[in-house]
Design a protein around this motif. Structure first.
Motif, short mmCIF file in Angstrom:
data_model
loop_
_atom_site.label_atom_id
_atom_site.label_comp_id
_atom_site.label_asym_id
_atom_site.label_seq_id
_atom_site.Cartn_x
_atom_site.Cartn_y
_atom_site.Cartn_z
N ARG A 14 0.85 -1.19 0.00
CA ARG A 14 0.00 0.00 0.00
C ARG A 14 0.89 1.24 0.00
O ARG A 14 1.49 1.58 1.02
CB ARG A 14 -0.92 0.02 1.22
N GLY A 15 0.97 1.89 -1.15
CA GLY A 15 1.79 3.09 -1.24
C GLY A 15 0.95 4.33 -1.04
O GLY A 15 -0.28 4.30 -0.98
N GLN A 16 1.61 5.47 -0.91
CA GLN A 16 0.91 6.73 -0.76
C GLN A 16 0.70 7.37 -2.14
O GLN A 16 1.43 7.07 -3.08
CB GLN A 16 1.70 7.66 0.13
N PRO A 17 -0.26 8.26 -2.26
CA PRO A 17 -0.49 8.90 -3.55
C PRO A 17 0.71 9.74 -3.97
O PRO A 17 1.42 10.31 -3.13
CB PRO A 17 -1.71 9.80 -3.29
N PRO A 18 0.97 9.82 -5.28
CA PRO A 18 2.08 10.66 -5.74
C PRO A 18 1.71 12.14 -5.66
O PRO A 18 0.54 12.49 -5.58
CB PRO A 18 2.25 10.22 -7.20
N SER A 19 2.71 12.99 -5.66
CA SER A 19 2.47 14.43 -5.75
C SER A 19 2.07 14.74 -7.18
O SER A 19 2.90 14.65 -8.09
CB SER A 19 3.73 15.21 -5.35
N ALA A 20 0.81 15.09 -7.37
CA ALA A 20 0.26 15.20 -8.72
C ALA A 20 -0.45 16.53 -8.92
O ALA A 20 -0.88 17.18 -7.96
CB ALA A 20 -0.72 14.05 -8.98
N ARG A 27 -15.62 5.30 -9.91
CA ARG A 27 -15.92 3.95 -9.42
C ARG A 27 -15.15 3.59 -8.16
O ARG A 27 -14.61 2.49 -8.02
CB ARG A 27 -15.64 2.91 -10.51
N GLY A 28 -15.07 4.52 -7.22
CA GLY A 28 -14.43 4.25 -5.94
C GLY A 28 -12.92 4.35 -5.91
O GLY A 28 -12.30 4.08 -4.88
N ASN A 46 -6.41 1.86 -4.74
CA ASN A 46 -7.25 0.69 -4.49
C ASN A 46 -8.71 1.14 -4.40
O ASN A 46 -8.99 2.27 -4.00
CB ASN A 46 -6.84 0.01 -3.18
N PRO A 47 -9.66 0.26 -4.74
CA PRO A 47 -11.07 0.66 -4.68
C PRO A 47 -11.50 0.96 -3.24
O PRO A 47 -11.26 0.19 -2.33
CB PRO A 47 -11.81 -0.56 -5.24
N GLY A 48 -12.11 2.12 -3.07
CA GLY A 48 -12.59 2.51 -1.75
C GLY A 48 -11.55 3.16 -0.87
O GLY A 48 -11.87 3.62 0.24
N PHE A 49 -10.30 3.19 -1.31
CA PHE A 49 -9.22 3.77 -0.50
C PHE A 49 -8.39 4.71 -1.38
O PHE A 49 -7.33 4.32 -1.89
CB PHE A 49 -8.34 2.67 0.09
N PRO A 50 -8.83 5.95 -1.57
CA PRO A 50 -8.12 6.86 -2.47
C PRO A 50 -6.72 7.20 -2.00
O PRO A 50 -5.89 7.65 -2.79
CB PRO A 50 -9.01 8.11 -2.47
N GLU A 51 -6.43 6.96 -0.71
CA GLU A 51 -5.10 7.29 -0.20
C GLU A 51 -4.12 6.12 -0.35
O GLU A 51 -2.95 6.26 -0.01
CB GLU A 51 -5.18 7.69 1.28
N GLU A 52 -4.58 4.99 -0.86
CA GLU A 52 -3.72 3.82 -1.05
C GLU A 52 -3.45 3.62 -2.54
O GLU A 52 -4.35 3.26 -3.30
CB GLU A 52 -4.38 2.56 -0.48
N VAL A 53 -2.22 3.83 -2.94
CA VAL A 53 -1.85 3.71 -4.35
C VAL A 53 -0.67 2.75 -4.47
O VAL A 53 0.49 3.14 -4.28
CB VAL A 53 -1.47 5.09 -4.94
N PRO A 54 -0.94 1.48 -4.74
CA PRO A 54 0.15 0.51 -4.90
C PRO A 54 1.12 0.92 -6.00
O PRO A 54 0.75 1.60 -6.96
CB PRO A 54 -0.59 -0.79 -5.26
N LEU A 55 2.35 0.48 -5.87
CA LEU A 55 3.42 0.91 -6.76
C LEU A 55 3.12 0.63 -8.23
O LEU A 55 3.47 1.41 -9.11
CB LEU A 55 4.72 0.21 -6.34
N PHE A 56 2.48 -0.52 -8.51
CA PHE A 56 2.27 -0.91 -9.90
C PHE A 56 0.85 -0.63 -10.39
O PHE A 56 0.45 -1.15 -11.43
CB PHE A 56 2.61 -2.40 -10.07
N ASN A 57 0.10 0.19 -9.65
CA ASN A 57 -1.22 0.61 -10.12
C ASN A 57 -1.07 1.86 -10.98
O ASN A 57 -1.27 2.99 -10.52
CB ASN A 57 -2.16 0.91 -8.94
#
Length: 290
Positions: A14-20, A27-28, A46-57
């Protein structure tokens, strides 16, 4: 991996969102783009968790063409991703997994703040004109005024701003003209008739939608009866029967400031819940930006 309070187990990827520069929700999931060093990529959570951005997503949005992503817009149960000369669309599979598809090669957007959905059409600014996307194809809307578009300062189009007025069925585009950087000309598209009108001398700096209203920031240089010319920072409202109504300026502290007090009669403030029958008009706020 345990959490600080030894509660829920944390998942390692579970990574953190990038600086964007931009984030859109669909869709969640949250979608992030405009990341320094990875300008042609879109990361998603991840669906339902906007603050969780896996490395390969992430999606590689045609990075081989050397162009950056220039904005994202939610449109018709999808996200449209713009590049200067192409359009892409993020939709969802039955499984819930997102998928990226190329829509158009040759037509894109160069103005991130000038893409607006009006009715069933997504309007956006290209170097060659203003286009409308109906879900199947993008077509130029400014061909009838091509002679006028020839005066647009294309080098500064990335700063263009747009907003809509659903009541009057129109979309306004504040654009730079005659090699000037300032957005001092407004092209108005009447999306019920397809007609265009223009307003000159109104310098727009920003626009944002709020509860059915469009709040429009404007910088105007005024010359008082005494003293040197000064730049006034004004706030206008477009929508719900109001048409670019001046909200006001304040000369406290020797400079102009948007007055929050005068906007309270136009913008309704919360909280609003099922136990109440109306909005709370006694709430106050300070306007510090759009």
């Amino acid at each position: 991996f345990a959490s600080a309070d030894q509660g829920e187990v944390l998942v390692p990827d579970r990574g953190q969102p990038p600086s964007a520069r931009w984030v859109s929700f669909f869709r969640g999931r949250a979608y992030y783009s405009g990341v320094s060093g990875r300008e042609a990529f879109v990361w998603y959570s991840n669906p339902g968790f906007p603050e969780e951005v896996p490395l390969f997503n992430f999606f590689d949005v045609g990075s081989n063409d050397g162009e950056p992503v220039t904005g994202m817009v939610s449109y018709s149960d999808s996200i449209v991703v713009f590049k200067p000369s192409s359009m892409w669309q993020i939709t969802s599979l039955a499984s819930g997994d997102p998928v990226l598809t190329k829509i158009d090669n040759g037509v894109g957007s160069v103005a991130p703040k000038a893409a607006v959905v009006a009715g069933d059409t997504l309007l956006f600014v290209n170097r060659d004109g203003i286009y409308g996307f109906d879900g199947a194809r993008a077509a130029s809307l400014t061909d009838p005024i091509a002679y006028y578009w020839g005066n647009v300062a294309v080098d500064w189009l990335e700063n263009a701003v747009a907003w809509r007025n659903d009541k009057d069925k129109r979309v306004m585009f504040a654009l730079p003209f005659e090699h000037k950087r300032e957005l001092d000309t407004i092209l108005t598209f009447h999306f019920d008739t397809g007609a265009w009108t223009t307003t000159e001398g109104r310098r727009v700096t920003a626009a944002a939608e709020y509860k059915g209203l469009a709040l429009v920031g404007s910088n105007v240089t005024r010359t008082p009866e005494t003293g040197a010319p000064r730049e006034s920072h004004d706030l206008f409202v477009d929508g719900l029967g109001y048409s670019l109504n001046h909200i006001g300026s304040d000369e406290r502290y020797g400079k102009y400031l948007s007055s929050a007090g005068e906007i309270q009669s136009l913008v309704r403030f919360g909280p609003f819940d099922q136990s109440r029958s109306g909005w709370a008009y006694d709430e106050t706020m300070e306007v510090v930006g759009i």
